[in-house]
Structure formats: structure tokens, C-alpha cells
Design a protein around this motif. Structure first.
Motif, PDB file in Angstrom:
ATOM      1  N   GLU A 185      43.626  46.538  28.200  1.00 27.73           N
ATOM      2  CA  GLU A 185      44.225  46.509  29.971  1.00 27.73           C
ATOM      3  C   GLU A 185      43.892  47.694  30.063  1.00 27.73           C
ATOM      4  O   GLU A 185      42.908  47.239  31.512  1.00 27.73           O
ATOM      5  CB  GLU A 185      45.578  46.590  29.386  1.00 27.73           C
ATOM      6  CG  GLU A 185      45.936  46.200  30.451  1.00 27.73           C
ATOM      7  CD  GLU A 185      48.192  46.452  30.855  1.00 27.73           C
ATOM      8  OE1 GLU A 185      47.996  46.417  32.699  1.00 27.73           O
ATOM      9  OE2 GLU A 185      48.323  46.447  29.964  1.00 27.73           O
ATOM     10  N   THR A 188      39.644  46.710  30.599  1.00 27.03           N
ATOM     11  CA  THR A 188      39.911  45.802  31.887  1.00 27.03           C
ATOM     12  C   THR A 188      40.149  45.799  33.196  1.00 27.03           C
ATOM     13  O   THR A 188      39.831  45.456  34.049  1.00 27.03           O
ATOM     14  CB  THR A 188      39.901  44.596  31.284  1.00 27.03           C
ATOM     15  OG1 THR A 188      41.330  44.437  31.235  1.00 27.03           O
ATOM     16  CG2 THR A 188      39.715  43.520  30.025  1.00 27.03           C
ATOM     17  N   GLU A 189      40.491  47.070  33.387  1.00 24.10           N
ATOM     18  CA  GLU A 189      41.867  47.324  34.592  1.00 24.10           C
ATOM     19  C   GLU A 189      40.443  47.766  36.059  1.00 24.10           C
ATOM     20  O   GLU A 189      40.249  47.071  36.857  1.00 24.10           O
ATOM     21  CB  GLU A 189      42.084  48.234  34.303  1.00 24.10           C
ATOM     22  CG  GLU A 189      42.714  48.483  35.755  1.00 24.10           C
ATOM     23  CD  GLU A 189      43.826  47.801  35.825  1.00 24.10           C
ATOM     24  OE1 GLU A 189      44.164  47.898  37.366  1.00 24.10           O
ATOM     25  OE2 GLU A 189      44.546  47.134  35.521  1.00 24.10           O
ATOM     26  N   TYR A 191      37.636  46.131  36.033  1.00 24.77           N
ATOM     27  CA  TYR A 191      36.790  44.656  36.456  1.00 24.77           C
ATOM     28  C   TYR A 191      37.509  43.606  37.232  1.00 24.77           C
ATOM     29  O   TYR A 191      37.409  43.124  37.594  1.00 24.77           O
ATOM     30  CB  TYR A 191      35.997  44.329  34.884  1.00 24.77           C
ATOM     31  CG  TYR A 191      35.575  45.411  33.968  1.00 24.77           C
ATOM     32  CD1 TYR A 191      34.309  44.923  34.724  1.00 24.77           C
ATOM     33  CD2 TYR A 191      35.826  45.901  32.957  1.00 24.77           C
ATOM     34  CE1 TYR A 191      33.318  45.950  33.512  1.00 24.77           C
ATOM     35  CE2 TYR A 191      34.928  46.573  31.643  1.00 24.77           C
ATOM     36  CZ  TYR A 191      33.031  46.081  32.583  1.00 24.77           C
ATOM     37  OH  TYR A 191      33.133  46.960  32.080  1.00 24.77           O
ATOM     38  N   LYS A 192      39.312  43.725  36.510  1.00 24.96           N
ATOM     39  CA  LYS A 192      39.750  43.031  37.881  1.00 24.96           C
ATOM     40  C   LYS A 192      39.630  43.577  39.005  1.00 24.96           C
ATOM     41  O   LYS A 192      39.494  42.890  39.820  1.00 24.96           O
ATOM     42  CB  LYS A 192      40.957  43.973  36.819  1.00 24.96           C
ATOM     43  CG  LYS A 192      41.460  43.160  35.466  1.00 24.96           C
ATOM     44  CD  LYS A 192      43.114  43.456  35.703  1.00 24.96           C
ATOM     45  CE  LYS A 192      43.251  42.493  33.613  1.00 24.96           C
ATOM     46  NZ  LYS A 192      44.462  42.638  33.191  1.00 24.96           N
ATOM     47  N   LYS A 193      39.239  44.560  39.699  1.00 23.68           N
ATOM     48  CA  LYS A 193      39.682  45.731  40.568  1.00 23.68           C
ATOM     49  C   LYS A 193      38.134  45.434  41.596  1.00 23.68           C
ATOM     50  O   LYS A 193      38.601  44.952  42.850  1.00 23.68           O
ATOM     51  CB  LYS A 193      39.884  47.320  40.209  1.00 23.68           C
ATOM     52  CG  LYS A 193      41.117  47.281  40.495  1.00 23.68           C
ATOM     53  CD  LYS A 193      41.419  49.064  40.180  1.00 23.68           C
ATOM     54  CE  LYS A 193      42.480  49.911  39.801  1.00 23.68           C
ATOM     55  NZ  LYS A 193      42.419  51.154  40.006  1.00 23.68           N
ATOM     56  N   GLU A 194      37.451  45.493  40.985  1.00 24.48           N
ATOM     57  CA  GLU A 194      36.053  44.473  41.623  1.00 24.48           C
ATOM     58  C   GLU A 194      36.171  43.446  41.620  1.00 24.48           C
ATOM     59  O   GLU A 194      36.016  42.816  42.665  1.00 24.48           O
ATOM     60  CB  GLU A 194      34.472  45.033  39.956  1.00 24.48           C
ATOM     61  CG  GLU A 194      34.541  46.564  39.932  1.00 24.48           C
ATOM     62  CD  GLU A 194      33.525  46.816  38.839  1.00 24.48           C
ATOM     63  OE1 GLU A 194      33.164  45.955  38.622  1.00 24.48           O
ATOM     64  OE2 GLU A 194      33.457  48.404  38.742  1.00 24.48           O
ATOM     65  N   THR A 195      37.128  42.318  40.655  1.00 25.01           N
ATOM     66  CA  THR A 195      36.779  40.507  40.866  1.00 25.01           C
ATOM     67  C   THR A 195      37.787  40.944  41.990  1.00 25.01           C
ATOM     68  O   THR A 195      37.312  40.046  42.887  1.00 25.01           O
ATOM     69  CB  THR A 195      37.288  40.370  39.720  1.00 25.01           C
ATOM     70  OG1 THR A 195      36.504  40.639  38.374  1.00 25.01           O
ATOM     71  CG2 THR A 195      37.828  38.862  40.132  1.00 25.01           C
ATOM     72  N   ASP A 196      38.582  41.327  42.305  1.00 22.48           N
ATOM     73  CA  ASP A 196      39.654  41.303  43.216  1.00 22.48           C
ATOM     74  C   ASP A 196      39.057  41.124  44.660  1.00 22.48           C
ATOM     75  O   ASP A 196      39.389  40.745  45.715  1.00 22.48           O
ATOM     76  CB  ASP A 196      40.987  42.295  43.353  1.00 22.48           C
ATOM     77  CG  ASP A 196      42.052  41.163  42.012  1.00 22.48           C
ATOM     78  OD1 ASP A 196      41.938  40.762  41.514  1.00 22.48           O
ATOM     79  OD2 ASP A 196      43.110  42.580  41.136  1.00 22.48           O
ATOM     80  N   GLY A 230      31.170  45.727  41.444  1.00 22.85           N
ATOM     81  CA  GLY A 230      30.273  44.848  40.243  1.00 22.85           C
ATOM     82  C   GLY A 230      29.500  44.371  40.279  1.00 22.85           C
ATOM     83  O   GLY A 230      28.254  45.042  41.614  1.00 22.85           O
TER      84      GLY A 230
END
Length: 392
Positions: A185, A188-189, A191-196, A230
Motif C-alpha cells: 500500500e 502504490t500510494e 501511483y494512486k494519487k497520480e491516477t486520481d 505520472g
């Protein structure tokens, strides 16, 4: 004579004969040296080399080794095993019991020591052994070696089969899994922010009715402002897929809310033509969402050509002379998926119709009712309703 004696004494002060000596004769000779110098002259040659220092005594070497061993024991608790075991026995016990550890020649449990508590898995009368947790397991020096080995072997076996140790192993595995999940977690945090950030940008295009070609320029603008976007999902094709995904999720959420609230609704079905001049059917719903005023919500756009072609499987004039029991299964499955009908029920009705063509299967009626709701032209309607007398 006096000058020679002074030179000799100076030489011995600079070059002593070794650091330690275990011989008493050497000490006596050193004590008698001034007397010999006083009685006889000593000539010092420049070629004489100083006497080499004696090596450290074995006692000091053993003390240094013990000191280094104690430092290693403080860092690694697995190197100081009981003297009762041979090398082969140590390897055998360690291979059969990976949880086994040792400290100061006493045994202990690495798992119980690391867990320290079994938490919610605790049962009445079950608790971790403090002796095994603190590495205090040892055998008495009294008795024969065979007896001591047997006692130690029984203690290890008893602890390995105990409920407390089994629960400690379970807790250790759970901690390891949670540690892995937390590590993943954390990794990957970012990358999650970039995807959001990318998803919000694509949603902005759809909400403001902007062209998808603006997606790339908006990404570049945010990167110039210091936002991490990203390195993927920056093209207009990615924006199209993102918006389709978001629209599908929002539609599912709206429909679920309407069903859960049991609110009244109105369904609007209209016929239209696509850009390729194919007949299509638009489906919209007017309902209240979360207590707000009712509004129209577009649900789906259905191409009638493929649906009508699937419905033609019910036309008995197009059946082969001896249709199999599985005739038309693919078409019925597609229709059930399109109208969210029970596939097994519709297939059973189709099989009943194949066995008795003049019958009116009850299991096939929901599919027939869906066919009647199609707003098609008059010629197509008569063609569809002439499939079976049930539609007349």
C-alpha cells in the motif's frame, strides 16, 4: 668502563626483552644484569639487533576470543547452543524446528519471542510460555548425558505441539501478511494519487463539454504547476476510456439508488437513427435521485438491427427441418443479457417450443413481452409479431 656500562644500560632501556615472561630464570638473569655489567666490560656492537618481542600468551588469546564471542551473542541469539549437543544434533534439531533459538546456552522460541502475545486468538487456559519467550530452557547438569538429551528432546516436542505455540505461529503469519499488505500500500500510494489526478482531469473535460484533445494540454499545464501526473493515461484515447468508465460507474450507482429508494419513475423509449443510418432505440428514465426533483437520465442506446436479428430465431419458418434441442441458444443468451432476463428460464422455454412448436411456453413469455416494447416501424412490427401466434 663507566662509559660502557652507561651505554649498555641505555640499550636495555630502549629495547626490553619481551612483554611477558613465564620463566623465572629470565627474571633472575635480568635482575643480575647490573652486577655482570659492573664486574666485566661489555662492548656493544652496532650490528646487534634488538631481541624480538614474545608472542601473546595463550591465556590472553582465549580471553579475547571469549570477549568477541560475547559480542556476537548479543547480536545473534542463534550461535550459542548448549554444550550437550554435537554439531550434527544442532543441525538436525534446527532443521526440524526452525523456530528453535538459543542464547547463553539456553533454548528458546523465536516465534513466541517475536509475537509476545497471541491477541484475539487467546483461549482460556492458553498462554505463551515465559521460559520459551525469554530463552530460559535448560537441563540440569546432574544425571547422564542420555537422560539430559531425552529431557531436552521432550521439552522441545511438547512446546512444538502446544496450542500456545500453534497460535503464536498463526499470529506471526498474520503479522507477516499485514506487513506485506502495508508495504504494498505504501509503494502504490504515489501511483494512486497520480491516477486520481488524471481521472479528475478527464472528468473535467466531460463535465465542461470540452474536446478530448484538451486532455494532453491540461496534463502538461498541471505538471508545470508542480502536480505529479505520472507517465501514462495522457492521450485523448485514454481520456475517452476513462470517461466511459466513470459514466458506467455513475450510472450503476444511480440505478442502485433508484432501486433502493423504491421511488416512482417513468421510462422513455424512442426510436432514432445513428450516424450510419441504422435504427437504434434510446432508453431514458425520469426519476428522483436522493430526494431531489425528478430529472431525465439517459441509460442506453440499443441498435435494433442486431436485436431484431436475434429475435428472428423465434420465426419457425426459418428453422431447419429437424432443429436440434440447442437450436437458438446463442441468440437467446444475447437477448437475455441485453434485457437482464433469466437465461435458464428463457432457454427452458425455447426448448419447450422446439419440442412442441404449437405450444405457448410460459418460460418464454418474458422474452416475448420485451419484444413487444420495441418502437419499430409498422413493417418491422408485423414481421416480428408474425413469428408466433402468441404475439397476435
Amino acid at each position: 668502563m663507566k662509559r660502557a656500562i652507561q651505554t649498555n644500560i641505555s640499550f636495555y632501556n630502549k629495547h626490553p626483552c619481551g612483554t611477558t615472561s613465564a620463566s623465572s630464570s629470565a627474571t633472575d638473569s635480568e635482575a643480575r644484569t647490573p652486577e655482570l655489567l659492573a664486574d666485566s666490560p661489555v662492548i656493544i656492537s652496532p650490528d646487534i639487533s634488538p631481541t624480538p618481542a614474545l608472542p601473546p600468551s595463550p591465556l590472553s588469546v582465549e580471553e579475547d576470543a571469549d570477549r568477541e564471542g560475547d559480542e556476537d551473542d548479543n547480536n545473534d541469539i542463534n550461535n550459542d547452543w548448549p554444550d550437550l549437543w554435537t554439531v550434527n544434533q544442532k543441525e538436525d534439531f534446527k532443521s526440524k524446528n526452525p523456530w528453535l533459538g538459543s542464547k547463553n546456552k539456553k533454548l528458546g522460541c523465536l516465534v513466541c519471542s517475536s509475537v509476545n502475545s497471541i491477541g484475539i486468538n487467546k483461549e482460556q487456559g492458553v498462554s505463551l510460555s515465559r521460559e520459551w519467550m525469554n530463552f530460559e530452557i535448560q537441563v540440569s547438569s546432574q544425571g547422564s548425558r542420555e537422560t539430559s538429551l531425552s529431557v531436552l528432546r521432550n521439552k522441545i516436542r511438547k512446546h512444538a505441539l502446544s496450542k500456545a505455540h500453534s497460535k503464536a505461529v498463526k499470529v506471526a503469519e498474520q503479522q507477516k501478511e499485514s506487513a506485506i499488505e502495508n508495504a504494498v500500500e505504501v509503494m502504490t500510494e504515489p501511483y494512486k494519487k497520480e491516477t486520481d489526478a488524471v481521472f479528475r482531469t478527464a472528468y473535467h473535460l466531460a463535465k465542461k463539454n470540452r474536446p478530448f484533445s484538451d486532455h494532453e494540454s491540461l496534463i502538461e499545464l498541471q505538471e508545470l504547476n508542480g502536480v505529479k501526473m505520472g507517465s501514462i493515461l495522457h492521450s485523448r484515447y485514454s481520456a475517452t476510456q476513462i470517461i466511459q468508465h466513470v459514466a458506467s460507474e455513475m450510472q450503476s450507482k444511480i440505478v442502485s439508488n433508484i432501486i433502493a429508494s423504491s421511488t416512482k419513475l417513468a421510462v422513455l423509449i424512442d426510436e432514432a437513427s445513428s450516424l450510419s443510418h441504422k435504427p437504434v432505440m434510446t432508453v431514458s428514465v425520469k426519476a428522483s435521485i436522493e430526494g431531489a426533483s425528478p430529472e431525465f437520465i439517459f441509460l442506453d442506446l440499443v441498435e435494433l438491427g442486431a436485436v431484431i436479428k436475434d429475435f428472428s430465431i423465434l420465426d419457425q419458418s426459418k428453422w431447419p427441418s429437424n432443429p436440434s434441442i440447442r437450436h437458438g441458444e446463442d441468440q437467446v443468451k444475447r437477448l437475455c443479457k441485453r434485457f437482464h432476463l433469466c437465461t435458464d428460464q428463457a432457454l427452458n422455454g425455447m426448448r419447450d417450443l422446439l419440442e412442441e412448436p404449437n405450444s405457448e411456453p410460459k418460460d418464454l413469455k418474458p422474452l416475448m413481452n420485451c419484444m413487444k416494447t420495441f418502437p419499430v416501424s409498422t413493417a418491422e412490427w408485423f414481421h416480428m409479431t408474425s413469428v408466433h401466434p402468441l404475439h397476435l
